[in-house]
Scaffold this motif. Structure first.
Motif, PDB file in Angstrom:
ATOM      1  N   SER A  80      46.667  37.440  44.005  1.00 57.56           N
ATOM      2  CA  SER A  80      48.072  37.561  43.628  1.00 57.56           C
ATOM      3  C   SER A  80      48.821  38.470  44.602  1.00 57.56           C
ATOM      4  O   SER A  80      50.054  38.445  44.661  1.00 57.56           O
ATOM      5  CB  SER A  80      48.199  38.110  42.201  1.00 57.56           C
ATOM      6  N   GLY A 234      44.530  33.018  40.875  1.00 60.79           N
ATOM      7  CA  GLY A 234      44.915  34.354  41.314  1.00 60.79           C
ATOM      8  C   GLY A 234      43.764  35.169  41.863  1.00 60.79           C
ATOM      9  O   GLY A 234      43.920  36.357  42.139  1.00 60.79           O
ATOM     10  N   ASN A 245      51.460  32.751  46.902  1.00 58.04           N
ATOM     11  CA  ASN A 245      51.017  34.139  47.039  1.00 58.04           C
ATOM     12  C   ASN A 245      51.292  34.726  48.420  1.00 58.04           C
ATOM     13  O   ASN A 245      51.309  35.954  48.575  1.00 58.04           O
ATOM     14  CB  ASN A 245      49.502  34.232  46.788  1.00 58.04           C
TER      15      ASN A 245
END
Length: 349
Positions: A80, A234, A245
Motif C-alpha cells: 500500500s 496490498g 499503489n
C-alpha cells in the motif's frame, strides 16, 4: 552449492533501524564517487558483480539486497506504500554507511525504487541511472498518460504471477526442464536471445534467493468484476508496482533535478510497449481468453510512458540522457557492459 561471489567482491551485513541488509561492495581506497546499485524483482545484488568489478578503482561500488531478496532479512512488504518499503530500506543503508549523496543505479523494479528514493530523500541522490526501469506509472493497467484503465487496476499486481514459476522458485529448481524454471525464464526474459554468460549458475542462485509468499513474491490479490477477474492486493512485491499503489511521475516537479541516465534494451521482453508480462498484451495475443479489446484493456506503453515523463523532467531543467541498445534485452549491464559503463561514467565523473 556454488560460490556466488566473484574475486574482488566483499559481502557484508549492514544493520539499520529498518532491517538487516545484505550488501556487496567493491571498495575503493581513494573514492572520488560512490555508486549504489539496486537490483530488480526476482534477483539480488549478485547480478551487479561484473559491472562493479569493471568500475574504475576510484569509484566505490555498493550493491544492496532489498528485503526478501539475497542476503537481506525476509520482512513483509507493505505494498500500500508502493515501493517505499524498499526505498526506505535503501536510504537506511546509505544513512548507516554515512556515505552521503550517491550515484543511484536501479534496474527494472529497482528503477522504481530509486525514483521513489529521489522523491523522498533527494539529498541522498547525486545522479540517477534507470536501467530497464519500470514505468513511472507502475506495471500494467494504465493508458499512455498514466491514467487508470479501470478504477481497481484489474489485471495488475500479485494475481498476475505464473504459479508454476513461483512453485519452482520455492522448490529451488536449478534445471531447465520447463519454460517456467528460473534458468529458462532468465534465458528467455532477462536477456536477449543468443546471449550467453559464464555466470548463469550465479544468476540462478540470485533468482532463487527470492522469498515467496503473500507478504513477499508475488503478493496477494483481490477479486474484480473487470477482466481478467482480479485486482491488486496490498501485500507483496508485485503489488508495489500496481498503478493503484505506485506513481513516481512527480520527479518532474523536483527542484533541483539531478542528472538522469536511462538505459534500456530494444529487445526487452519484460519492459516494453508490448510486454508479454502485461496481461493486457497476453489477452490481445489470445493467450488469455476473454480480452475485452483495445478500447477497454490496451497494453501499457511502458517505454513511451518513461520517455514522456523524462521529456517533462528535461523540459523542467533536468539533464536526461537516453541510451537504447539494439540486440539487448532486459539486462544491459550484462549484455552490453562496455556501453553501459561508458554511459554511467559520463554521469558519475
Amino acid at each position: 552449492m556454488i560460490d556466488t561471489l566473484l574475486p574482488g567482491i566483499e559481502s557484508a551485513t549492514v544493520l539499520t533501524p529498518r532491517l538487516r541488509a545484505g550488501v556487496l561492495r567493491r571498495r575503493s581506497d581513494d573514492a572520488s564517487a560512490t555508486v549504489v546499485l539496486v537490483h530488480g524483482n526476482v534477483s539480488s545484488s549478485l547480478f551487479w558483480q561484473p559491472i562493479m568489478l569493471a568500475l574504475p578503482a576510484d569509484v566505490d561500488a555498493i550493491a544492496i539486497d532489498l528485503r526478501g531478496f539475497g542476503a537481506s532479512e525476509k520482512l513483509p512488504v507493505d505494498a500500500s506504500r508502493g515501493v517505499r518499503d524498499f526505498s526506505d530500506d535503501v536510504a537506511s543503508v546509505i544513512d548507516a554507511l554515512g556515505i552521503g549523496a550517491v550515484h543511484l543505479v536501479g534496474w527494472s523494479m529497482g528503477g522504481g525504487v530509486v525514483m521513489q528514493l529521489l522523491l523522498d530523500r533527494p539529498e541522498l541522490v547525486a545522479s540517477l541511472t534507470l536501467q530497464s526501469t519500470v514505468s513511472p506509472y507502475g506495471f500494467g493497467g494504465t493508458a499512455a498518460d498514466g491514467s487508470l484503465l479501470v478504477a481497481d487496476a484489474a489485471g495488475t499486481g500479485g494475481g498476475g504471477a505464473n504459479p508454476d514459476f513461483v512453485a519452482r522458485l520455492e522448490a529451488g529448481d536449478r534445471t531447465e526442464e520447463a519454460g517456467a524454471s528460473p534458468l529458462a525464464v532468465y534465458r528467455s526474459s532477462y536477456v536477449a536471445p543468443g546471449f550467453s554468460s559464464e555466470f548463469e549458475a550465479i544468476w540462478v542462485e540470485s533468482m532463487l534467493s527470492t522469498a515467496t509468499g503473500l507478504d513477499n513474491y508475488p503478493g496477494d490479490a483481490t477479486a474484480s468484476e473487470n477482466w481478467p477477474g482480479f485486482a491488486p492486493g496490498g501485500r507483496g512485491v508485485l503489488n508495489t508496482m500496481a498503478p493503484t499503489n505506485f506513481d513516481t511521475s512527480a520527479i518532474v516537479d523536483l527542484d533541483p533535478k539531478p542528472p538522469v541516465l536511462w538505459v534500456h534494451g530494444a529487445q526487452d521482453a519484460i519492459v516494453g510497449d508490448a510486454s508479454f508480462f502485461d496481461l493486457n498484451q497476453l489477452g490481445k495475443a489470445g493467450i488469455i481468453p476473454g480480452w475485452p479489446g483495445d478500447e477497454v484493456a490496451p497494453p501499457q506503453p511502458m517505454v513511451s510512458q518513461t520517455r514522456a515523463v523524462l521529456a517533462r523532467y528535461a523540459a523542467g531543467g533536468g539533464a536526461v540522457t537516453e541510451l537504447e541498445l539494439d540486440g539487448c534485452g532486459h539486462s544491459p549491464h550484462l549484455e552490453h557492459p562496455e556501453a553501459f559503463l561508458r554511459a554511467l561514467l559520463a554521469l558519475v565523473r
